[in-house]
Design a protein around this motif. Structure first.
Motif, PDB file in Angstrom:
ATOM      1  N   ALA A 193       0.853  -1.194   0.000  1.00 46.51           N
ATOM      2  CA  ALA A 193       0.000   0.000   0.000  1.00 46.51           C
ATOM      3  C   ALA A 193       0.885   1.238   0.000  1.00 46.51           C
ATOM      4  CB  ALA A 193      -0.925   0.016   1.212  1.00 46.51           C
ATOM      5  N   HIS A 194       0.458   2.264  -0.747  1.00 48.79           N
ATOM      6  CA  HIS A 194       1.170   3.537  -0.816  1.00 48.79           C
ATOM      7  C   HIS A 194       0.198   4.671  -0.511  1.00 48.79           C
ATOM      8  CE1 HIS A 194       4.567   1.635  -2.930  1.00 48.79           C
ATOM      9  NE2 HIS A 194       3.671   1.049  -3.697  1.00 48.79           N
ATOM     10  N   GLY A 195       0.580   5.580   0.370  1.00 51.27           N
ATOM     11  CA  GLY A 195      -0.179   6.802   0.605  1.00 51.27           C
ATOM     12  C   GLY A 195      -1.655   6.585   0.832  1.00 51.27           C
ATOM     13  N   LEU A 196      -1.984   5.595   1.659  1.00 50.62           N
ATOM     14  CA  LEU A 196      -3.380   5.200   1.824  1.00 50.62           C
ATOM     15  C   LEU A 196      -4.132   6.195   2.698  1.00 50.62           C
ATOM     16  CD1 LEU A 196      -4.955   2.761   0.764  1.00 50.62           C
ATOM     17  CD2 LEU A 196      -4.548   1.638   2.959  1.00 50.62           C
ATOM     18  N   HIS A 197      -5.257   6.690   2.168  1.00 49.72           N
ATOM     19  CA  HIS A 197      -6.133   7.607   2.887  1.00 49.72           C
ATOM     20  C   HIS A 197      -7.550   7.034   2.865  1.00 49.72           C
ATOM     21  CE1 HIS A 197      -3.322  11.126   2.898  1.00 49.72           C
ATOM     22  NE2 HIS A 197      -2.868  10.514   1.835  1.00 49.72           N
ATOM     23  N   HIS A 198      -8.283   7.307   3.945  1.00 50.10           N
ATOM     24  CA  HIS A 198      -9.712   7.026   3.917  1.00 50.10           C
ATOM     25  C   HIS A 198     -10.410   7.948   4.895  1.00 50.10           C
ATOM     26  CE1 HIS A 198     -13.186   4.762   2.656  1.00 50.10           C
ATOM     27  NE2 HIS A 198     -13.602   4.752   3.921  1.00 50.10           N
ATOM     28  N   ALA A 199     -11.601   8.400   4.498  1.00 51.66           N
ATOM     29  CA  ALA A 199     -12.387   9.292   5.346  1.00 51.66           C
ATOM     30  C   ALA A 199     -13.839   8.870   5.307  1.00 51.66           C
ATOM     31  CB  ALA A 199     -12.246  10.738   4.890  1.00 51.66           C
ATOM     32  N   TYR A 200     -14.512   9.043   6.426  1.00 50.59           N
ATOM     33  CA  TYR A 200     -15.951   8.846   6.509  1.00 50.59           C
ATOM     34  C   TYR A 200     -16.581  10.242   6.535  1.00 50.59           C
ATOM     35  CZ  TYR A 200     -14.668   4.077   7.795  1.00 50.59           C
ATOM     36  OH  TYR A 200     -14.143   2.806   7.805  1.00 50.59           O
ATOM     37  N   GLY A 201     -16.989  10.714   5.370  1.00 49.30           N
ATOM     38  CA  GLY A 201     -17.464  12.084   5.273  1.00 49.30           C
ATOM     39  C   GLY A 201     -16.307  13.034   5.543  1.00 49.30           C
ATOM     40  N   PRO A 202     -16.487  13.992   6.443  1.00 45.43           N
ATOM     41  CA  PRO A 202     -15.399  14.923   6.740  1.00 45.43           C
ATOM     42  C   PRO A 202     -14.375  14.382   7.745  1.00 45.43           C
ATOM     43  CG  PRO A 202     -17.336  15.519   8.001  1.00 45.43           C
ATOM     44  CD  PRO A 202     -17.740  14.355   7.136  1.00 45.43           C
ATOM     45  N   THR A 203     -14.628  13.192   8.271  1.00 45.29           N
ATOM     46  CA  THR A 203     -13.776  12.650   9.335  1.00 45.29           C
ATOM     47  C   THR A 203     -12.718  11.714   8.762  1.00 45.29           C
ATOM     48  OG1 THR A 203     -15.669  12.718  10.837  1.00 45.29           O
ATOM     49  CG2 THR A 203     -13.756  11.402  11.522  1.00 45.29           C
ATOM     50  N   PRO A 204     -11.428  12.073   8.855  1.00 47.69           N
ATOM     51  CA  PRO A 204     -10.382  11.173   8.351  1.00 47.69           C
ATOM     52  C   PRO A 204     -10.203   9.967   9.264  1.00 47.69           C
ATOM     53  CG  PRO A 204      -9.395  13.096   9.379  1.00 47.69           C
ATOM     54  CD  PRO A 204     -10.877  13.327   9.390  1.00 47.69           C
ATOM     55  N   ALA A 205     -10.084   8.781   8.662  1.00 52.50           N
ATOM     56  CA  ALA A 205      -9.864   7.555   9.425  1.00 52.50           C
ATOM     57  C   ALA A 205      -8.467   6.991   9.213  1.00 52.50           C
ATOM     58  CB  ALA A 205     -10.900   6.503   9.045  1.00 52.50           C
ATOM     59  N   LEU A 206      -7.892   7.231   8.025  1.00 50.80           N
ATOM     60  CA  LEU A 206      -6.524   6.824   7.716  1.00 50.80           C
ATOM     61  C   LEU A 206      -5.840   7.987   7.017  1.00 50.80           C
ATOM     62  CD1 LEU A 206      -6.954   3.216   6.250  1.00 50.80           C
ATOM     63  CD2 LEU A 206      -6.156   3.804   8.544  1.00 50.80           C
ATOM     64  N   PRO A 260      -5.053   2.048  19.988  1.00 55.73           N
ATOM     65  CA  PRO A 260      -6.297   2.108  20.772  1.00 55.73           C
ATOM     66  C   PRO A 260      -7.520   1.996  19.886  1.00 55.73           C
ATOM     67  CG  PRO A 260      -5.362   4.294  20.520  1.00 55.73           C
ATOM     68  CD  PRO A 260      -4.356   3.340  19.956  1.00 55.73           C
ATOM     69  N   ARG A 261      -8.661   1.785  20.489  1.00 61.54           N
ATOM     70  CA  ARG A 261      -9.909   1.741  19.737  1.00 61.54           C
ATOM     71  C   ARG A 261     -10.114   3.079  19.031  1.00 61.54           C
ATOM     72  NH1 ARG A 261     -12.555  -2.841  20.884  1.00 61.54           N
ATOM     73  NH2 ARG A 261     -12.198  -3.851  22.908  1.00 61.54           N
ATOM     74  N   GLY A 262     -10.575   3.022  17.775  1.00 60.26           N
ATOM     75  CA  GLY A 262     -10.782   4.239  17.012  1.00 60.26           C
ATOM     76  C   GLY A 262      -9.543   4.764  16.325  1.00 60.26           C
ATOM     77  N   SER A 263      -8.457   3.996  16.348  1.00 59.07           N
ATOM     78  CA  SER A 263      -7.209   4.481  15.751  1.00 59.07           C
ATOM     79  C   SER A 263      -7.126   4.232  14.251  1.00 59.07           C
ATOM     80  CB  SER A 263      -6.006   3.816  16.434  1.00 59.07           C
ATOM     81  OG  SER A 263      -6.061   2.405  16.287  1.00 59.07           O
ATOM     82  N   GLY A 264      -8.076   3.468  13.685  1.00 63.05           N
ATOM     83  CA  GLY A 264      -8.073   3.209  12.257  1.00 63.05           C
ATOM     84  C   GLY A 264      -7.681   1.798  11.872  1.00 63.05           C
ATOM     85  N   LYS A 265      -7.515   0.918  12.854  1.00 66.96           N
ATOM     86  CA  LYS A 265      -7.052  -0.440  12.570  1.00 66.96           C
ATOM     87  C   LYS A 265      -8.038  -1.195  11.679  1.00 66.96           C
ATOM     88  CE  LYS A 265      -6.832  -1.901  16.792  1.00 66.96           C
ATOM     89  NZ  LYS A 265      -7.539  -0.746  17.408  1.00 66.96           N
ATOM     90  N   SER A 266      -9.317  -1.185  12.062  1.00 65.83           N
ATOM     91  CA  SER A 266     -10.318  -1.914  11.280  1.00 65.83           C
ATOM     92  C   SER A 266     -10.475  -1.312   9.889  1.00 65.83           C
ATOM     93  CB  SER A 266     -11.662  -1.917  12.006  1.00 65.83           C
ATOM     94  OG  SER A 266     -11.586  -2.654  13.211  1.00 65.83           O
ATOM     95  N   THR A 267     -10.450   0.005   9.797  1.00 69.71           N
ATOM     96  CA  THR A 267     -10.551   0.653   8.484  1.00 69.71           C
ATOM     97  C   THR A 267      -9.394   0.236   7.588  1.00 69.71           C
ATOM     98  OG1 THR A 267     -11.700   2.566   9.434  1.00 69.71           O
ATOM     99  CG2 THR A 267     -10.658   2.873   7.292  1.00 69.71           C
TER     100      THR A 267
END
Length: 259
Positions: free
Chosen positions: A12-25, A43-50
């Motif tokens: 993976a390179h430069g991976l980004h993901h957001a849920y609406g305006p909220t960045p997750a990765l 911790p929980r909410g750190s983006g692991k599952s995403t």
């Protein structure tokens, strides 16, 4: 794109993901070779599952690139990603998602049957993995008859039965007791070594990456490498882990029916 290095399975390179305006990765990069075990901590909410959902094709990332064996995964349509997951990936959740109408053996054999394997071969492979996880005695029971740790072991067997190229395990030991966690982690590590399965494991519990020590098991900890996330960002690079964990010994667990 140039051919991937020998043995490289996932990049993976430069991976980004957001849920609406909220960045997750945010700007995540990694590469994994065949048979490696990567523990993603935080911790929980750190983006692991995403991260796991993006790497496995369950989610299309907002930005960045993902390559499976040198071929782009991020640009595939939904149908192509589903076919790739069915054929090449395995998945384990923190809660087992078994088909309630099917027996334990039928649940475990299901991925092979979906791949077109014969019933006899699928049943044999299912029994071997159930035995390895200590729940072969439960093969004829349905999931509702089993204790929670037994259902989770069945879910692990089902995820491994078709020898996926990559196994994604999202908090697979979260609901289990320490001894049950240790056996499942040992099985995942041993499968990575013996079947050359790449494992990406998430946990919010740093101690689980050292489960071999905490469970009084001879050998080193689970992961070859570890990566920590916090607020969707990598807080330290991929780090070398301890020596590989030896394959677990044979063990049997009686099928204790839930009441």
């Amino acid at each position: 794109m140039a051919a991937p290095p020998d043995g490289e399975v996932l990049r993976a390179h430069g991976l980004h993901h957001a849920y609406g305006p909220t960045p997750a990765l945010w700007d995540i990069g990694l590469h994994l070779r065949e048979g490696e075990v990567l523990a993603v901590t935080g911790p929980r909410g750190s983006g692991k599952s995403t991260l796991l959902h993006c790497l496995s094709g369950r989610l299309r990332p907002t930005g960045g690139e993902i390559f499976f064996r040198g071929k782009p995964l991020h640009s595939l349509g939904r149908g192509a990603r589903e076919r790739l997951r069915l054929r090449h990936f395995g998945w384990i959740d923190s809660s087992p998602r078994l088909v309630p109408e099917l027996t334990v053996r039928e649940n475990t054999a299901l991925p092979l049957l979906l791949h077109g394997a014969g019933h006899r071969a699928a049943r044999k492979a299912a029994h071997e993995w159930l035995d390895r996880l200590g729940v072969a005695s439960c093969a004829r029971h349905r999931p509702a008859d089993l204790a929670q740790d037994q259902r989770q072991r069945v879910a692990v067997a089902r995820a491994l039965v078709h020898s996926p190229a990559v196994l994604f395990a999202d908090e697979p030991t979260a609901p289990l007791h320490r001894s049950d966690r240790a056996q499942i982690l040992r099985t995942l590590a041993a499968a990575a070594r013996s079947h050359r399965i790449t494992v990406v494991l998430t946990t919010h519990d740093l101690a689980l990456t050292h489960a071999a020590r905490t469970a009084d098991v001879t050998g080193a900890a689970l992961a070859d490498r570890r990566m920590a996330l916090d607020d969707g960002r990598r807080v330290r690079g991929l780090s070398p882990g301890p020596a590989p964990l030896p394959a677990p010994g044979e063990g049997e667990a009686a099928c204790s029916l839930s009441v």
